[in-house]
Design an enzyme around this catalytic site. Structure first.
Site, PDB file in Angstrom:
ATOM      1  N   ASP A 106       0.945  -1.361  -0.206  1.00  0.00           N
ATOM      2  CA  ASP A 106      -0.303  -0.154   0.168  1.00  0.00           C
ATOM      3  C   ASP A 106       0.938   0.835   0.200  1.00  0.00           C
ATOM      4  O   ASP A 106       1.979   0.905   0.315  1.00  0.00           O
ATOM      5  CB  ASP A 106      -0.697   0.583   1.007  1.00  0.00           C
ATOM      6  CG  ASP A 106      -1.607  -1.535   1.659  1.00  0.00           C
ATOM      7  OD1 ASP A 106      -2.146  -1.734   0.302  1.00  0.00           O
ATOM      8  OD2 ASP A 106      -2.257  -1.572   2.628  1.00  0.00           O
ATOM      9  N   LYS A 107       0.206   2.580  -0.814  1.00  0.00           N
ATOM     10  CA  LYS A 107       1.493   4.087  -0.378  1.00  0.00           C
ATOM     11  C   LYS A 107       1.813   3.741   0.423  1.00  0.00           C
ATOM     12  O   LYS A 107       3.219   4.276   0.936  1.00  0.00           O
ATOM     13  CB  LYS A 107       0.130   4.429  -0.853  1.00  0.00           C
ATOM     14  CG  LYS A 107       0.499   6.133  -1.463  1.00  0.00           C
ATOM     15  CD  LYS A 107       0.095   7.213  -1.639  1.00  0.00           C
ATOM     16  CE  LYS A 107       0.621   8.514  -2.392  1.00  0.00           C
ATOM     17  NZ  LYS A 107      -0.645   9.939  -2.356  1.00  0.00           N
TER      18      LYS A 107
END
Ligand code: URA
Length: 235
Positions: A106-107
Site C-alpha cells: 500500500d502507499k
C-alpha cells in the site's frame, strides 16, 4: 544459444538509450571478441561471444532483480500520471526498460519490495500456491490479545467472508506484532487485524521467504539482488 542485435545488447546491459548505443558502435567503441564491429544490427550470441565497450567486458544479465526499501507516500506501480511510483525512485545506473514491482505494498506501507523485469520470477513469488512467506511488522492502534495468535493460526475469515490461509502472529509488545502470511490479498494485513477490531497505524514488510530487509538500507534506497538472494526467496 541466445541471439541478440549488438545495439540492443549494449543498450540493455549498459542502460544506454538505443540511439546512443548505435552511435557508440558506429564510432568503433564496441568490440566483439578482438574485432571492432561498426554495424549495430550485427547479431551476437550472448552466451558465447564476449562483447567489450571501450575495452571493458560487458557482462550479460538477462534479468535484473532489485530490492527497494519502499518509503511511505509512493505507489507500488510501474507508472502513474500524477503520483510518484517506486520505479521513479530507481537510480539511473539501475534503470532498464520493463522493470515492475513484484506484488503491491500500500502507499503508506514501507519496507521490502522486489522490482524486476522477470515476469516468471514475479509470478512464482506472488502465486499463493507457492506458499512463499511474507513477514510484516504492524503497529496497531490498540492492544493485542494472546488469543489472537490461535485465531490467526487457524485462518481468519475477512469481513467479506474471504478465508485467509493460516498466519503466524507474534506479539512483540502490547501494540506491535510480527505477522507472517503466505498470500497477498488486497490490504490483507489491515483487513485481518480489522477482524479483531484493531487498526493498523504503521506497516512494514521485513522479509520474503528467507530474504530479510537489510538493516542499513534507507527508505527509497535500492540494491541489486544476487542469485543467492533469489534462492532465499524461492526455496
Ligand atoms: N497488507 C496490507 O494491508 N497492506 C500492505 O501493504 C501489504 C499487506
Amino acid at each position: 544459444m541466445k541471439k541478440q542485435r549488438l545495439d540492443r545488447f549494449i543498450s540493455n546491459q549498459l542502460n544506454l538509450p538505443r540511439s546512443m548505443s548505435k552511435t557508440q558502435i558506429h564510432r568503433g567503441k564496441v568490440k566483439v571478441g578482438n574485432t571492432v564491429v561498426r554495424d549495430p544490427s550485427t547479431i551476437i550470441d550472448v552466451d558465447t561471444q564476449a562483447v567489450f565497450y571501450k575495452d571493458q567486458k560487458v557482462e550479460y544479465n538477462e534479468f535484473l532483480y532489485l530490492l527497494m526499501n519502499k518509503p511511505k507516500g509512493v505507489l507500488s506501480a510501474s507508472e502513474d500520471k500524477t503520483q510518484k511510483t517506486v520505479i521513479d525512485l530507481i537510480p539511473d545506473n539501475l534503470r532498464r526498460n520493463g522493470l515492475f514491482p513484484v506484488g503491491r505494498l500500500d502507499k503508506d506501507t514501507t519496507g521490502l519490495l522486489i522490482i524486476t523485469d522477470d515476469g516468471d520470477f514475479a509470478h512464482r513469488c506472488i502465486h499463493p500456491s507457492k506458499n512463499i512467506s511474507k513477514t510484516y511488522v504492524a503497529k496497531l492502534d490498540d492492544e493485542l490479545k494472546e488469543e489472537m495468535i490461535e485465531l490467526f493460526s487457524k485462518g481468519v475469515v475477512l469481513a467479506d467472508e474471504t478465508l485467509c490461509k493460516p498466519a503466524i502472529l507474534e506479539i512483540m509488545d502490547t501494540k506491535t506484532a510480527k505477522i507472517t502470511i503466505t498470500e497477498g490479498k488486497y490490504h490483507q494485513i489491515k483487513r485481518m487485524f480489522g477482524t479483531v477490531g484493531l487498526g493498523v497505524a504503521e506497516l512494514e514488510r521485513i522479509g520474503i521467504g528467507r530474504l530479510k530487509l537489510p538493516d542499513n538500507l534507507k527508505y527509497g534506497e535500492t540494491i541489486v539482488l544476487s542469485k543467492d538472494d533469489l534462492l532465499k526467496i524461492l526455496e
